[in-house]
Design an enzyme around this catalytic site. Structure first.
Site, short mmCIF file in Angstrom:
data_model
loop_
_atom_site.label_atom_id
_atom_site.label_comp_id
_atom_site.label_asym_id
_atom_site.label_seq_id
_atom_site.Cartn_x
_atom_site.Cartn_y
_atom_site.Cartn_z
N ASP A 139 0.70 -1.21 0.09
CA ASP A 139 -0.01 0.09 0.41
C ASP A 139 0.89 1.09 -0.38
OD1 ASP A 139 -2.72 -1.05 -0.68
OD2 ASP A 139 -2.53 -1.01 1.80
N LYS A 184 -3.53 3.17 -3.05
CA LYS A 184 -4.82 4.01 -3.09
C LYS A 184 -4.10 5.00 -1.78
CE LYS A 184 -8.39 1.30 -3.63
NZ LYS A 184 -8.03 1.79 -4.97
N MET A 230 -9.36 7.61 8.53
CA MET A 230 -9.72 9.11 7.07
C MET A 230 -10.27 10.40 7.16
SD MET A 230 -9.91 5.29 4.47
CE MET A 230 -10.69 5.02 5.49
#
Length: 259
Positions: A45, A66, A176
């Site tokens: 990642d 991502k 997030m």
């Protein structure tokens, strides 16, 4: 159906979904580090650090990062690449930030691998919320104050509501949360949460450039300045400073809203 049967007849390797933890290379599990050292190929990642990748210097490295708001590898392409690697290599590691089973799209990757009869094992990692609680010396639960915790994200699928219902819990941890934190705070205030409810914001948890900010819920509603790394937002009475707890650790935390 014939294609699937032919692929099953081909000998595939094994895929390991490994949690890298919150960022620091020494916070990966012993099992995870051992598998990295044995891997033939590692699909990693965007949040995986260069120091972590030094643990698998012998492997072929494939970035499948991502990041929100940035150009990134589509999940369907990652799924296909995992299947392809499983038929080319004996030991395949899919290295994910935090824990694979929490906001890691593990379900989609498991479905793709299982559909092709590929063996999969999951190696858990330290999720960022737990690491952030440790970094701030701030337990997420507290006897008589908070006995429930919810981990959530405001990211939704294409057919889901833009602002899903917030969890009803004593302590809330928003993953997030950099862009969505202000909207969360506004909704909580509208629901009657006290304006002075403690909030702790952690950016780049466990890394050398980690930043921590403490502020009340009313200030969070005004928004956070753009961050340069992943942001976790923790909200609730359990996060209130203890009587003799230092408010600011030198070089680690800072006051004010300039996050």
């Amino acid at each position: 159906m014939a294609l699937l049967e032919n692929e099953v007849l081909r000998q595939s390797g094994k895929v390991y979904l490994v949690g890298a933890g919150p960022g620091a290379a020494d916070l990966i599990t012993v099992r995870g580090a051992r598998l990295l050292a044995q891997a033939d190929v590692v699909l990693y990642d965007a949040l995986v650090t260069p120091e972590m990748l030094e643990l698998c210097a012998q492997a072929e490295l494939i970035s499948v990062g991502k990041r929100s708001g940035q150009r990134s590898t589509a999940q369907e392409a990652i799924n296909a690449l995992l299947v392809d690697c499983a038929f080319k290599f004996k030991t395949v590691v899919r290295l994910k930030g935090g824990d694979p089973m929490l906001f890691g799209r593990a379900d989609e990757e498991l479905r793709a691998l299982e559909a092709h009869g590929i063996a999969v094992e999951i190696v858990p990692g330290i999720t960022t919320a737990v690491a952030a609680a440790a970094a701030t010396k701030q337990p997420l639960t507290k006897r008589g104050v908070a006995r429930s915790v919810a981990f959530f994200t405001s990211s939704t699928g294409p057919d889901q509501p833009e602002h899903p219902a917030l969890p009803h819990t004593d302590t809330m941890v928003q993953y997030m949360g950099g862009r969505e934190a202000a909207a969360t705070a506004e909704r909580l205030l509208a629901q009657g949460r006290p304006a002075d409810t403690p909030v702790v914001v952690v950016e780049n948890c466990s890394r050398p450039d980690e930043r921590i900010e403490r502020l009340p819920l009313s200030d969070l509603a005004r928004g956070l300045e753009a961050a340069h790394g992943p942001v976790l937002v923790m909200i609730g009475e359990a996060l209130r400073l203890r009587e003799h707890q230092p408010g600011l650790a030198a070089g680690a935390e800072r006051a004010g809203r300039g996050f």
